[in-house]
Design a protein around this motif. Structure first.
Motif, PDB file in Angstrom:
ATOM      1  N   ASP A 470      11.899 -10.336  -7.175  1.00 38.05           N
ATOM      2  CA  ASP A 470      11.217 -10.667  -5.924  1.00 38.05           C
ATOM      3  C   ASP A 470       9.713 -10.449  -5.996  1.00 38.05           C
ATOM      4  N   VAL A 471       9.186 -10.051  -7.150  1.00 31.27           N
ATOM      5  CA  VAL A 471       7.752  -9.788  -7.270  1.00 31.27           C
ATOM      6  C   VAL A 471       7.116 -10.934  -8.039  1.00 31.27           C
ATOM      7  N   THR A 472       6.556 -11.883  -7.299  1.00 36.66           N
ATOM      8  CA  THR A 472       5.950 -13.071  -7.911  1.00 36.66           C
ATOM      9  C   THR A 472       4.549 -13.346  -7.406  1.00 36.66           C
ATOM     10  N   ARG A 473       4.089 -12.608  -6.364  1.00 31.32           N
ATOM     11  CA  ARG A 473       2.786 -12.863  -5.757  1.00 31.32           C
ATOM     12  C   ARG A 473       2.037 -11.554  -5.564  1.00 31.32           C
ATOM     13  N   GLU A 474       0.778 -11.666  -5.254  1.00 30.32           N
ATOM     14  CA  GLU A 474      -0.041 -10.475  -5.016  1.00 30.32           C
ATOM     15  C   GLU A 474       0.515  -9.654  -3.857  1.00 30.32           C
ATOM     16  N   ALA A 475       0.948 -10.322  -2.792  1.00 29.74           N
ATOM     17  CA  ALA A 475       1.495  -9.598  -1.631  1.00 29.74           C
ATOM     18  C   ALA A 475       2.756  -8.830  -2.012  1.00 29.74           C
ATOM     19  N   ASP A 476       3.557  -9.381  -2.942  1.00 32.80           N
ATOM     20  CA  ASP A 476       4.764  -8.683  -3.381  1.00 32.80           C
ATOM     21  C   ASP A 476       4.409  -7.393  -4.117  1.00 32.80           C
ATOM     22  N   VAL A 477       3.364  -7.462  -4.945  1.00 33.63           N
ATOM     23  CA  VAL A 477       2.918  -6.265  -5.664  1.00 33.63           C
ATOM     24  C   VAL A 477       2.445  -5.206  -4.677  1.00 33.63           C
ATOM     25  N   MET A 478       1.729  -5.631  -3.646  1.00 31.52           N
ATOM     26  CA  MET A 478       1.249  -4.673  -2.645  1.00 31.52           C
ATOM     27  C   MET A 478       2.409  -4.020  -1.910  1.00 31.52           C
ATOM     28  N   GLU A 479       3.458  -4.787  -1.670  1.00 28.51           N
ATOM     29  CA  GLU A 479       4.637  -4.203  -1.038  1.00 28.51           C
ATOM     30  C   GLU A 479       5.263  -3.142  -1.946  1.00 28.51           C
ATOM     31  N   GLU A 480       5.321  -3.419  -3.255  1.00 24.34           N
ATOM     32  CA  GLU A 480       5.844  -2.433  -4.201  1.00 24.34           C
ATOM     33  C   GLU A 480       4.995  -1.164  -4.173  1.00 24.34           C
ATOM     34  N   ILE A 481       3.693  -1.326  -4.150  1.00 22.79           N
ATOM     35  CA  ILE A 481       2.799  -0.164  -4.109  1.00 22.79           C
ATOM     36  C   ILE A 481       3.038   0.644  -2.845  1.00 22.79           C
ATOM     37  N   LEU A 482       3.115  -0.031  -1.715  1.00 30.66           N
ATOM     38  CA  LEU A 482       3.265   0.651  -0.437  1.00 30.66           C
ATOM     39  C   LEU A 482       4.616   1.340  -0.326  1.00 30.66           C
ATOM     40  N   ARG A 483       5.656   0.717  -0.891  1.00 33.03           N
ATOM     41  CA  ARG A 483       6.990   1.347  -0.840  1.00 33.03           C
ATOM     42  C   ARG A 483       6.969   2.719  -1.512  1.00 33.03           C
ATOM     43  N   ILE A 484       6.354   2.776  -2.693  1.00 27.51           N
ATOM     44  CA  ILE A 484       6.354   4.025  -3.446  1.00 27.51           C
ATOM     45  C   ILE A 484       5.299   4.993  -2.904  1.00 27.51           C
ATOM     46  N   TYR A 485       4.160   4.470  -2.501  1.00 30.71           N
ATOM     47  CA  TYR A 485       3.132   5.326  -1.897  1.00 30.71           C
ATOM     48  C   TYR A 485       3.672   6.011  -0.650  1.00 30.71           C
ATOM     49  N   GLY A 486       4.490   5.278   0.116  1.00 30.80           N
ATOM     50  CA  GLY A 486       5.134   5.853   1.290  1.00 30.80           C
ATOM     51  C   GLY A 486       4.544   5.338   2.586  1.00 30.80           C
ATOM     52  N   TYR A 487       5.366   4.648   3.371  1.00 35.57           N
ATOM     53  CA  TYR A 487       4.886   4.153   4.665  1.00 35.57           C
ATOM     54  C   TYR A 487       4.433   5.307   5.556  1.00 35.57           C
ATOM     55  N   ASN A 488       5.083   6.457   5.400  1.00 37.09           N
ATOM     56  CA  ASN A 488       4.728   7.602   6.241  1.00 37.09           C
ATOM     57  C   ASN A 488       3.356   8.174   5.894  1.00 37.09           C
ATOM     58  N   HIS A 489       2.808   7.799   4.731  1.00 38.39           N
ATOM     59  CA  HIS A 489       1.502   8.302   4.340  1.00 38.39           C
ATOM     60  C   HIS A 489       0.358   7.417   4.837  1.00 38.39           C
ATOM     61  N   VAL A 490       0.688   6.315   5.470  1.00 38.64           N
ATOM     62  CA  VAL A 490      -0.333   5.437   6.039  1.00 38.64           C
ATOM     63  C   VAL A 490      -0.607   5.912   7.464  1.00 38.64           C
ATOM     64  N   ALA A 491      -1.812   6.415   7.690  1.00 39.95           N
ATOM     65  CA  ALA A 491      -2.148   6.992   8.991  1.00 39.95           C
ATOM     66  C   ALA A 491      -2.360   5.900  10.028  1.00 39.95           C
ATOM     67  N   LEU A 492      -1.919   6.175  11.263  1.00 37.66           N
ATOM     68  CA  LEU A 492      -2.177   5.262  12.371  1.00 37.66           C
ATOM     69  C   LEU A 492      -3.593   5.473  12.884  1.00 37.66           C
ATOM     70  N   ARG A 493      -4.273   4.378  13.133  1.00 37.94           N
ATOM     71  CA  ARG A 493      -5.643   4.465  13.621  1.00 37.94           C
ATOM     72  C   ARG A 493      -5.687   4.161  15.113  1.00 37.94           C
ATOM     73  N   PRO A 494      -6.758   4.576  15.787  1.00 36.05           N
ATOM     74  CA  PRO A 494      -6.824   4.361  17.247  1.00 36.05           C
ATOM     75  C   PRO A 494      -6.741   2.900  17.648  1.00 36.05           C
ATOM     76  N   HIS A 495      -7.222   1.984  16.785  1.00 37.93           N
ATOM     77  CA  HIS A 495      -7.235   0.579  17.178  1.00 37.93           C
ATOM     78  C   HIS A 495      -5.926  -0.120  16.840  1.00 37.93           C
TER      79      HIS A 495
END
Length: 811
Positions: A470-495
């Motif tokens: 399922d990894v054939t595009r740049e967006a797919d690679v970013m999804e792989e990075i984010l999965r392992i980095y952890g969605y919970n580690h992405v801070a919510l911003r005020p906006h």
């Protein structure tokens, strides 16, 4: 998909609790829907320990009982009464301590309690194998040969540790994780620990053989890679206990050692295999080809199937089908108890080909599940070697010939460009390039080249392995990075914003207007847009100028000289235009502004929603006659709009509107919000409209100021509702709304709905009288209504109708 934690740890060592591993997998996109605890024997031997018999003497009051003291690792030895004839001093034994639950091989489970046996205290039980579910023998207690210390859990001695099984809801795009090794690769990135394939160095095959199976790829596009291995001296029989236990842990029933090995490798490495009886291969040949249209084929489930020309089959030298490629084997070529020569198939088939065959023949197997989502062509040979080594171990097989590997066009890695600034833009947070590099490396994604674009931004050329289907595009690679980095580690911003089922303080008026338009359009109304400039003569009373009109200082036409104080006339012009062209059945609505000149010299703009209804509400068909549009249809549309805006039950009073001949004014919070009724005959005559028109006018500005998002979830009632009817004779001036308000004041707890289902006026009722037939729905949220409770409510209704509305109850 089931994954055994005990099995998983043979590929990636970890001592983390199963619940923690489950949370990590879920966070990375492999949703763990449940964790089941499995035990090799019932109870898992909890409460059972190793001990040493220190003393043994005859029970003073029983010839067949012995009185023993046993060291179980505590400070004080325990006295235990034992009935086994073979108990003796110095023996290492299994002891069930007080509170342990025993699950014997036959009979009901029982709990060990502190007790007295023939007057002697007993603080446990020395166990035989059948008493703890480890066998059938009851000749005496188990005597162990071990140096393990006293108090060691018996489960550790017998190697009966419990297992946890993850139930993973695998999404179609994660074919790379459809095995224990695939999940281990995921954990490698999450835990930053190495994982490894099973040891394959022990595999050896001869460089040549006098007899081998020849493989011909007749359709290399449908089967890009096909490998096979000939095994001889195979002894088909039951699998060893460890192999059966592995399969049972993930819900598979053992069949025989050959089939069990192919299933084991499929679930361990994700590579489907198939075992053919080599003696059934005509001409010692395998042909991978398309089937002949209409050809008959009997599969392993004894079902005769008619093949299509699109089906890919594995055939012998005569072209006779042996298996549906990647889906199901045939009955005649399968492994049986008498099989001694086995040809093992390991292949990579095109997903679309397998998917079509599986769907056509309604066959869903573990193999097709993986093939149709995409397997790893690089796992073909490791899977084949792993199976061969296992068959050597569990079936005495010998490798009789070199591996046949038909792979005319090797499948390489996929090249993908990754722009590092885009990672931050799409993720919403900066991730250090070294952390990205680490994640990609752990996911087997190689950085083949590091570049810098014309403005100095860093970008990488990546090489993605084929198991990442399922990894054939740049967006797919970013999804792989984010999965392992952890969605919970992405801070919510005020906006940041999100959708919630909650009330927002500042609702968007345009969205509310669009939703209201959809509501009316869904009921068959059409939206119109009319000119804000109109004719002053429409609003002059008996030829006298109207002081409220906003006149244009520079107008081009005497018919377009003022800003409209009402939307009615411009809408009636649309009605007239359509009626004159034989389009008489109309349902229209418009959002628009009205304009007034106030006495203080200022000007006022007001937003309104108006609705028009004229002609027939339903066309004539053979099932029904045409029916004229009626007031209640207009009122129903208006009330639905008000309900959607947070005003579900408006009050009403007779209308007072200069252009309506009768109708209602609806009130919310004691404010008039809508006026509706029949357009007066004088207005219709002035506009030359030759048929009745129903008209509604809603104060849109007020409704927007007071808009309420009243989405409320309520528990469904558990108790039935009750309906009761009354027929009331009242004065003709009494409205149904008055009767409804009387009923709601009389009963606030149980009354759910009031409805009028018939209205009658006739000479037999008397001068100025009419009859309402009204239904009442009653319901108690806490209990079923009883007849006395219902009668009490209805009597109260009757009393209030008589007193407040002068009603006569028709009985």
């Amino acid at each position: 998909m089931k994954i055994s934690y005990d099995w998983l740890r043979t590929l990636i060592p970890t001592d983390k609790p199963a619940a923690e591993i489950g949370a990590l997998l879920t966070g990375s996109g492999l949703e763990v829907e449940g964790i089941e605890e499995l035990e090799s024997v019932p109870g898992g031997l909890r409460g059972l320990v190793l001990g040493t018999v220190l003393t043994r003497e005859k029970h003073p009051d029983a010839d067949k009982l012995s009185l023993t003291t046993v060291d179980v690792g505590d400070d004080t030895p325990r006295q235990i009464v034992c009935g086994a004839p073979n108990v003796a001093t110095g023996q290492r034994v299994v002891v069930a301590l007080e509170g342990a639950m025993l699950y014997p091989s036959s009979g009901e489970p029982f709990k060990i309690k502190k007790s007295k046996i023939r007057g002697a205290a007993s603080e446990g039980m020395i166990c035989a194998e059948d008493e703890i579910g480890l066998g059938q023998s009851h000749d005496g207690i188990m005597v162990l040969d071990t140096d393990l210390p006293n108090g060691t859990p018996a489960a550790d001695y017998f190697g009966l540790g419990s297992d946890s099984v993850f139930e993973i809801g695998l999404t179609p795009n994660r074919a790379d994780a459809a095995s224990h090794y695939g999940v281990a690769r995921e954990l490698r990135a999450l835990l930053r620990q190495p994982c490894h394939l099973p040891e394959l160095n022990a595999f050896h095959a001869p460089t040549e053989a006098a007899r081998n199976i020849q493989v011909t790829l007749e359709d290399a596009e449908a089967a890009p890679r096909y490998a096979g291995l000939l095994l001889e001296n195979v002894q088909v029989g039951p699998s060893p206990e460890w192999l059966q236990r592995r399969l049972r842990s993930i819900g598979l029933a053992p069949i025989n050692n050959v089939v069990d090995v192919t299933n084991f490798v499929l679930h361990e490495l994700g590579q489907p295999l198939h075992a053919f009886d080599a003696d059934q291969l005509a001409g010692d040949q395998i042909r991978v080809k398309r089937a002949a249209a209409g050809e008959k084929f009997v599969t392993l489930d004894d079902v005769e199937r008619t093949l299509r020309a699109e089906d890919l089959v594995i055939a012998d030298g005569n072209g006779t089908p042996l298996a549906l490629a990647g889906v199901f084997g045939g009955k005649t070529s399968g492994v049986s108890a008498g099989t001694t020569r086995v040809f093992l198939e390991s292949a990579y088939f095109q997903p679309a080909v397998v998917r079509k065959t599986a769907q056509t023949h309604q066959l869903k197997t573990d193999a097709s599940f993986r093939f149709e989502r995409g397997t790893d062509p690089h796992m073909v040979l490791p899977g084949l070697k792993r199976a061969a080594l296992l068959l050597q171990e569990v079936a005495g097989a010998t490798v009789a010939a070199p591996i046949v590997d038909e792979y005319p066009s090797p499948i390489g890695h996929t090249a993908v460009r990754l722009r590092l600034p885009r990672v931050e833009k799409l993720v919403g947070q900066f991730i250090a390039p070294e952390r990205i590099r680490q994640i990609l490396t752990d996911l087997d994604i190689l950085i083949s080249e590091e570049l810098t674009d014309e403005v100095g931004n860093e970008e990488w050329m990546l090489s993605v392995p084929p198991h990442k289907v399922d990894v054939t595009r740049e967006a797919d690679v970013m999804e792989e990075i984010l999965r392992i980095y952890g969605y919970n580690h992405v801070a919510l911003r005020p906006h940041n914003s999100a959708s919630f089922l909650a009330q927002f303080p500042n609702p968007d008026p345009e969205i509310i207007r669009q939703n209201t338009a959809r509501l009316l359009s869904g009921q068959g109304f059409s939206e119109i847009i009319t000119n804000s400039i109109t004719n002053a003569q429409y609003f002059e009373r008996e030829g006298e100028p109207n002081a409220e009109l906003v006149h244009l200082l520079n107008f081009n036409s005497a018919e377009l000289n003022v800003m409209r104080p009402s939307l009615l006339f411009s809408g009636l012009e649309v009605v007239r235009h359509n009626v004159n062209r034989r389009q008489r059945d109309l349902k229209l609505y418009e959002f628009g502004k009205t304009y007034r000149h106030l006495p203080n010299g200022k000007f006022e703009e007001q937003n309104q929603l108006v609705i028009y209804l004229t002609g027939n509400s339903a066309s004539e068909t053979w099932q029904q006659k045409s029916a004229k549009s009626a007031f209640h249809q207009l009122a129903g549309a208006v009330q639905q709009v008000l309900a959607a805006l947070g005003f579900p039950e408006p009050a009403s009073q007779p209308v007072q509107h200069p252009y309506l001949a009768g109708g209602l004014t609806l009130l919310a919070q004691n404010q008039p919000v809508a006026q509706l009724g029949a357009v007066s005959g004088a207005v219709l005559k002035r506009l030359d409209v030759g048929q009745p028109v129903w008209y509604a006018e809603l104060n849109w500005d007020w409704l927007m100021r007071k808009y309420k998002n009243t989405l409320v979830a309520r528990e469904l009632p558990k108790f039935p509702e009750v309906r009761r009817d009354l027929s009331l004779v009242v004065d003709r001036t009494v409205t149904f709304d008055q009767l409804q308000q009387i009923a709601r004041r009389a009963e606030k707890k149980l009354l759910r709905q009031v409805n009028v289902f018939d209205v009658y006026e006739g000479d037999n009722l008397g001068e100025g009288k009419k009859s309402y037939s009204v239904s009442f729905l009653l319901q108690d949220a806490t209990q079923t209504l009883t007849e006395p409770a219902i009668d009490e409510v209805m009597n109260r209704f009757i009393q209030q109708f008589e007193q407040q509305a002068g009603a006569v109850i028709r009985r």
